[in-house]
Design a protein around this motif. Structure first.
Motif, PDB file in Angstrom:
ATOM      1  N   PHE A 151      -5.966   5.828 -11.802  1.00 30.78           N
ATOM      2  CA  PHE A 151      -6.135   4.594 -12.574  1.00 30.78           C
ATOM      3  C   PHE A 151      -5.108   4.529 -13.701  1.00 30.78           C
ATOM      4  N   TYR A 152      -4.903   5.652 -14.372  1.00 31.25           N
ATOM      5  CA  TYR A 152      -3.907   5.706 -15.444  1.00 31.25           C
ATOM      6  C   TYR A 152      -2.509   5.434 -14.896  1.00 31.25           C
ATOM      7  N   ALA A 153      -2.192   6.041 -13.750  1.00 29.55           N
ATOM      8  CA  ALA A 153      -0.871   5.850 -13.149  1.00 29.55           C
ATOM      9  C   ALA A 153      -0.644   4.387 -12.779  1.00 29.55           C
ATOM     10  N   GLY A 154      -1.655   3.758 -12.180  1.00 29.79           N
ATOM     11  CA  GLY A 154      -1.518   2.367 -11.779  1.00 29.79           C
ATOM     12  C   GLY A 154      -1.380   1.428 -12.961  1.00 29.79           C
ATOM     13  N   LEU A 155      -2.183   1.636 -14.012  1.00 27.22           N
ATOM     14  CA  LEU A 155      -2.121   0.775 -15.187  1.00 27.22           C
ATOM     15  C   LEU A 155      -0.824   0.989 -15.957  1.00 27.22           C
ATOM     16  N   ARG A 156      -0.358   2.227 -16.007  1.00 22.99           N
ATOM     17  CA  ARG A 156       0.887   2.508 -16.716  1.00 22.99           C
ATOM     18  C   ARG A 156       2.084   1.874 -16.015  1.00 22.99           C
ATOM     19  N   LYS A 157       2.063   1.868 -14.691  1.00 23.15           N
ATOM     20  CA  LYS A 157       3.187   1.336 -13.928  1.00 23.15           C
ATOM     21  C   LYS A 157       3.129  -0.181 -13.806  1.00 23.15           C
ATOM     22  N   ASN A 158       1.951  -0.733 -13.513  1.00 26.12           N
ATOM     23  CA  ASN A 158       1.829  -2.156 -13.184  1.00 26.12           C
ATOM     24  C   ASN A 158       1.088  -2.980 -14.228  1.00 26.12           C
ATOM     25  N   GLY A 159       0.580  -2.336 -15.295  1.00 25.68           N
ATOM     26  CA  GLY A 159      -0.180  -3.078 -16.291  1.00 25.68           C
ATOM     27  C   GLY A 159      -1.484  -3.610 -15.714  1.00 25.68           C
ATOM     28  N   LEU A 160      -1.975  -4.700 -16.278  1.00 28.59           N
ATOM     29  CA  LEU A 160      -3.213  -5.295 -15.779  1.00 28.59           C
ATOM     30  C   LEU A 160      -3.039  -5.870 -14.378  1.00 28.59           C
ATOM     31  N   LEU A 231      -4.895  22.623  -0.353  1.00 27.98           N
ATOM     32  CA  LEU A 231      -3.780  21.761   0.044  1.00 27.98           C
ATOM     33  C   LEU A 231      -4.256  20.333   0.279  1.00 27.98           C
ATOM     34  N   ILE A 232      -5.393  20.173   0.953  1.00 24.71           N
ATOM     35  CA  ILE A 232      -5.920  18.828   1.235  1.00 24.71           C
ATOM     36  C   ILE A 232      -6.260  18.112  -0.060  1.00 24.71           C
ATOM     37  N   PHE A 233      -6.945  18.788  -0.974  1.00 22.83           N
ATOM     38  CA  PHE A 233      -7.365  18.143  -2.223  1.00 22.83           C
ATOM     39  C   PHE A 233      -6.148  17.700  -3.032  1.00 22.83           C
ATOM     40  N   SER A 234      -5.161  18.579  -3.196  1.00 22.86           N
ATOM     41  CA  SER A 234      -3.988  18.235  -3.999  1.00 22.86           C
ATOM     42  C   SER A 234      -3.143  17.165  -3.314  1.00 22.86           C
ATOM     43  N   THR A 235      -3.036  17.219  -1.983  1.00 19.84           N
ATOM     44  CA  THR A 235      -2.264  16.218  -1.258  1.00 19.84           C
ATOM     45  C   THR A 235      -2.911  14.839  -1.362  1.00 19.84           C
ATOM     46  N   LEU A 236      -4.231  14.782  -1.195  1.00 23.84           N
ATOM     47  CA  LEU A 236      -4.923  13.502  -1.323  1.00 23.84           C
ATOM     48  C   LEU A 236      -4.844  12.972  -2.757  1.00 23.84           C
ATOM     49  N   SER A 237      -4.939  13.859  -3.732  1.00 21.57           N
ATOM     50  CA  SER A 237      -4.811  13.431  -5.126  1.00 21.57           C
ATOM     51  C   SER A 237      -3.443  12.806  -5.368  1.00 21.57           C
ATOM     52  N   ALA A 238      -2.397  13.461  -4.876  1.00 20.92           N
ATOM     53  CA  ALA A 238      -1.041  12.918  -5.021  1.00 20.92           C
ATOM     54  C   ALA A 238      -0.892  11.604  -4.265  1.00 20.92           C
ATOM     55  N   ALA A 239      -1.513  11.509  -3.089  1.00 22.11           N
ATOM     56  CA  ALA A 239      -1.427  10.281  -2.301  1.00 22.11           C
ATOM     57  C   ALA A 239      -2.096   9.116  -3.017  1.00 22.11           C
ATOM     58  N   TYR A 240      -3.254   9.353  -3.636  1.00 19.34           N
ATOM     59  CA  TYR A 240      -3.940   8.293  -4.379  1.00 19.34           C
ATOM     60  C   TYR A 240      -3.108   7.842  -5.574  1.00 19.34           C
ATOM     61  N   ILE A 241      -2.483   8.803  -6.269  1.00 19.93           N
ATOM     62  CA  ILE A 241      -1.621   8.458  -7.401  1.00 19.93           C
ATOM     63  C   ILE A 241      -0.421   7.655  -6.928  1.00 19.93           C
ATOM     64  N   GLY A 242       0.178   8.084  -5.812  1.00 20.66           N
ATOM     65  CA  GLY A 242       1.320   7.356  -5.256  1.00 20.66           C
ATOM     66  C   GLY A 242       0.958   5.945  -4.851  1.00 20.66           C
ATOM     67  N   ALA A 244      -1.447   4.112  -6.161  1.00 17.71           N
ATOM     68  CA  ALA A 244      -1.676   3.332  -7.377  1.00 17.71           C
ATOM     69  C   ALA A 244      -0.357   2.918  -8.026  1.00 17.71           C
ATOM     70  N   ILE A 245       0.626   3.810  -8.010  1.00 16.53           N
ATOM     71  CA  ILE A 245       1.919   3.502  -8.612  1.00 16.53           C
ATOM     72  C   ILE A 245       2.673   2.464  -7.789  1.00 16.53           C
ATOM     73  N   GLU A 246       2.607   2.629  -6.477  1.00 16.05           N
ATOM     74  CA  GLU A 246       3.370   1.750  -5.598  1.00 16.05           C
ATOM     75  C   GLU A 246       2.827   0.331  -5.607  1.00 16.05           C
ATOM     76  N   GLY A 247       1.536   0.194  -5.768  1.00 17.65           N
ATOM     77  CA  GLY A 247       0.916  -1.131  -5.725  1.00 17.65           C
ATOM     78  C   GLY A 247       0.406  -1.417  -4.351  1.00 17.65           C
ATOM     79  N   HIS A 248      -0.778  -2.038  -4.268  1.00 17.41           N
ATOM     80  CA  HIS A 248      -1.449  -2.266  -2.983  1.00 17.41           C
ATOM     81  C   HIS A 248      -0.612  -3.142  -2.078  1.00 17.41           C
TER      82      HIS A 248
END
Length: 252
Positions: A151-160, A231-242, A244-248
């Motif tokens: 959520f922080y990554a998405g808001l920081r990159k794309n704002g509201l 590996l699965i937990f960290s990979t999925l965490s990175a994927a969710y952050i990616g 959010a940053i990229e935008g839906h």
């Protein structure tokens, strides 16, 4: 109306009683008005101390041409960087390498601590020592950290404008997109907790039934499964952050 109010109070009371149900025994520590599982904190501190010790030994004498422990630490860093880079993207991943690396190393250390160390030989007044990820509170906390991170990554990159992802490609999908953000931490936490708990139970049962040779290959398999879970937990965490940053919209 009065009867409806009574029913509502009774229903709320029932939920409160259900939420207070405990599974197993725990070593409780009183912190202010809260009780925490002491055995989880003990092993967590030991895992963190071990990770800090390995990091200190591997980086205390850095050389231009790496050898031995420094070579291992650089290989590990490259591996963790690749996880973040592949999931988040080449332009944004560097800021998230510390988080993804910390999640991976902590879960790996916790899982291996539960698989390698015979904690049950150490007697406590109540409960027993085990992997921190064997406690649902730990895995839920890790999953919530990932939720806050993306959520922080998405808001920081794309704002509201980040919240526009909930009505893409059509506003009809708003409830489903909101529900998805609730299922992500649930999936992360219960997958990790269930696999670690199942592995420790299997090893314990085999040790009781055939205490000499059979548990060894099961423990080796458990180490492999524990590594995969980290590996699965960290990979999925990175994927969710990616995501959010990229935008839906762009992600689609």
């Amino acid at each position: 109306m009065y009867q409806d109010s009574i029913d509502c109070i009774n229903c709320t009371s029932t939920f409160i009683h259900i939420s207070s149900v405990e599974v197993g025994q725990h070593l409780y520590w009183q912190l202010g008005n809260y009780q925490v599982h002491g055995q989880v904190f003990i092993v967590t501190w030991l895992v963190m101390l071990s990770l800090l010790s390995v990091a200190f030994v591997g980086t205390r004498n850095l050389q231009r041409i790496p050898k031995d422990s420094q070579n291992f630490m650089e290989y590990l860093l490259e591996f963790l960087q690749d996880i973040a880079k592949n999931q988040i993207g080449e332009h944004e991943y560097r800021a998230w390498v510390p988080y993804v690396s910390t999640i991976f190393l902590f879960i790996l250390g916790s899982n291996w601590a539960g698989a390698l160390i015979p904690w049950k030989l150490i007697q406590l007044p109540e409960g027993e020592l085990a992997a921190p990820t064997n406690d649902i509170n730990t895995t839920v906390a890790l999953a919530l950290m990932t939720s806050f991170a993306y959520f922080y990554a998405g808001l920081r990159k794309n704002g509201l404008g980040y919240f526009s992802r909930y009505i893409e490609p059509t506003p009809v999908l708003l409830p489903i997109n909101i529900l998805e953000d609730f299922t992500k931490p649930l999936s992360l936490s219960f997958r990790l907790f269930g696999n670690v708990l199942a592995d420790e139970l299997v090893v314990s049962v085999f040790t009781l039934l055939v205490p000499i040779l059979i548990p060894l290959p099961v423990m080796i398999l458990g180490l492999f499964a524990s590594s995969i879970q980290a590996l699965i937990f960290s990979t999925l965490s990175a994927a969710y952050i990616g995501e959010a940053i990229e935008g839906h919209g762009e992600h689609e």
